[in-house]
Every structure is written in structure tokens, then in C-alpha cells.
Design an enzyme around this catalytic site. Sequence first.
Site, PDB file in Angstrom:
ATOM      1  CB  THR A  59      -1.974  -7.471   8.331  1.00 63.71           C
ATOM      2  OG1 THR A  59      -1.007  -6.539   7.867  1.00 63.71           O
ATOM      3  CG2 THR A  59      -3.152  -7.511   7.377  1.00 63.71           C
TER       4      THR A  59
ATOM      5  CE1 TYR B 163      -6.568   5.930  -1.373  1.00 68.05           C
ATOM      6  CE2 TYR B 163      -5.574   7.912  -0.458  1.00 68.05           C
ATOM      7  CZ  TYR B 163      -6.498   7.313  -1.288  1.00 68.05           C
ATOM      8  OH  TYR B 163      -7.344   8.092  -2.042  1.00 68.05           O
TER       9      TYR B 163
ATOM     10  CE1 TYR C  44       3.868  -7.718   5.662  1.00 64.70           C
ATOM     11  CE2 TYR C  44       2.473  -6.552   7.225  1.00 64.70           C
ATOM     12  CZ  TYR C  44       2.644  -7.542   6.300  1.00 64.70           C
ATOM     13  OH  TYR C  44       1.599  -8.385   5.980  1.00 64.70           O
TER      14      TYR C  44
ATOM     15  NE  ARG D  82      -3.780  -6.620   3.946  1.00 64.77           N
ATOM     16  CZ  ARG D  82      -4.759  -7.419   4.403  1.00 64.77           C
ATOM     17  NH1 ARG D  82      -4.631  -8.735   4.361  1.00 64.77           N
ATOM     18  NH2 ARG D  82      -5.849  -6.919   4.905  1.00 64.77           N
TER      19      ARG D  82
ATOM     20  CE  LYS E 216       4.522 -10.578   7.612  1.00 65.51           C
ATOM     21  NZ  LYS E 216       3.267 -10.261   8.345  1.00 65.51           N
TER      22      LYS E 216
ATOM     23  CB  ILE F 126       6.024 -12.537  10.545  1.00 65.15           C
ATOM     24  CG1 ILE F 126       7.339 -12.139  11.226  1.00 65.15           C
ATOM     25  CG2 ILE F 126       4.834 -11.887  11.249  1.00 65.15           C
ATOM     26  CD1 ILE F 126       7.643 -10.645  11.180  1.00 65.15           C
TER      27      ILE F 126
END
Length: 297
Positions: A46, A109, A135, A140, A164, A206
Site C-alpha cells: 500500500t 471493493y 494482509y 481500506r 499482517k 510491516i
Amino acid sequence: MAIFKGAGVALVTPMNEDETVNYDKLDELIEWHIAEGTDCIVICGTSGESATLSEEEHIATISHCVETVNHRIPVVAGTGSNSTKTAIYLSTEAEKAGVDGLLVVTPYYNKATQAGLIRHYTEVSESVHTPIIMYNVPSRTGCNILPETAAYLGKNVKNIVAIKAASGNLSQIAKTKSLAGDALDIYSGNDDQVVPIMSLGGLGVISVLSNVAPGYTHEMCWKYLNGDTKGSCAMQLNAIDLIDSLFCEVNPIPVKVALNMMGKEVGPLRGPLYGMGSEADTERLRKSLIDFGIKVK
């Protein structure tokens, strides 16, 4: 065996003024991180603006990073997508480049179901041999890997080895570790929760903070891993103001602005991300860097 322990930097992708990838500057950043003690380079995540890199740029940037690092520390490549086929393609290409791990974000999405997530990650895993870090960042992506799903994948899919954890929900992270046990390593995905997540069995972070304070973030993690819980906690608390400033606007806007303030010359962001939205946030970021002891222009 864990892909890495300690502080992995979620590295920004430096750009030229025409918004092409600046590979010379990428080399400089990588060499700086290795010298500062960063434990792993996480490329094209990201913070690396992966969402606006073309597939060709994505693969070229990963390959360049692997060549520059040259086995000195692990390289983990972000290869997730909202399309399973695209995630498979990027993952197989990153594996060809020689990465040590793959960071695969939940499909964004689309808002996959838990059964859909199991199928997605299983299909990506079956396409490669490289270890995979899932992740989970629902803020997000609009998609949350529930603890039961994460534990199932860690226990039943051959090369899914870690997660993560960036849900911000410590109770969920604790439950994930409780259900998964040693089948799934955990890395903090939030810089303000590194020590709390390590106290639940996490191996490190991370990190966005590592972009501007690589040696500090490495030391904070290794203090904890070496048994200095009190010292690590003090470092975590000392960094909170800077961490908050690095997330005062959507990542990676502030961290790229911060690196430019530091003279690292990482260039512009790609639209739809631009510069800081307000002068107040810019000055807040500058002050936080200075207060932390980081020199700025």
C-alpha cells in the site's frame, strides 16, 4: 521458519517528476534501510502505491528490488488484487523474480465472503511455492479476515504462513493467535500497535514508520524480542505522536511528504493521491519529525 522477525519497511515507491518509477532513488532507499538495520524490505505494498502501478511497473519494481537487495535481507512483494487471476499472475511473476515472501491483501471493493476468501487464498497459494503473508486491512478493503478463517488457512493451506494484522482490533488479533497457534505468524500492520501485538505473540511489524525512522523501529522490535519489554514499550509510546502525524491523512501521502522534507527526494504521489490537504497537517508533520529528532529541510 518465519520469513523475518523485527521491522519490515512498507517501502514507498520513489517517483520521478513525470511519475515514472525512480529506480536510482529506490536503490538509495534500499541501501539506507540495510545500513540502518531494517529487517525486511516490503516492496509494492500500500505504501508503495501498488494500486496505481501498472502490472509491468509492479513486476519491474519487484525485480529491481530483489536484484539490489541481493539476498542481504528478505524481500516480501505485495501481489494482492481484487481479482484472483491478477493476484495469481503477480504472485507467480514475483516468485520468478526471487522474492522471499508474498504479501497478499484481501480482495478490495468486491467484499468477498469468508468462503470466498478461503478459495481466493487457496488458489493463489496453489499457484506458487513462496510463503504467503495474508494482509488484513478492512478499513481500506471493506473485507475482514475473521479469526476462524485466518486459522483455517494457516492450518490447511501449505504456504500461507503469516498474517499482517491491520484491523486495529486487538481482541480479534488475540483470537486469531489463539485459534491458529504456531500455524500462523503475526506481524503488526499498525505502527501504534507494534508492542501490543508482539505481546500477543507477534514477530514484528510491516511498518510505515520505518520509512522515516528505520533504525528506531528495528530497535523497538528487537528490544521486545530480546526480552526488554519495558524499553520496547517506552519506544512505542515515544513514537506515538510521529505515528499519528504519519497517518493524519491517508497513507502514503504523509510519509512521502515526510521523506521529501527529510531530503530523500522520493518525488510525487500518483493520482488520485496528491500532496497534503492542508497547511495545518503539513506543519503538524514537520513538527513531529523535528520533535522526534529527525532533521528536515
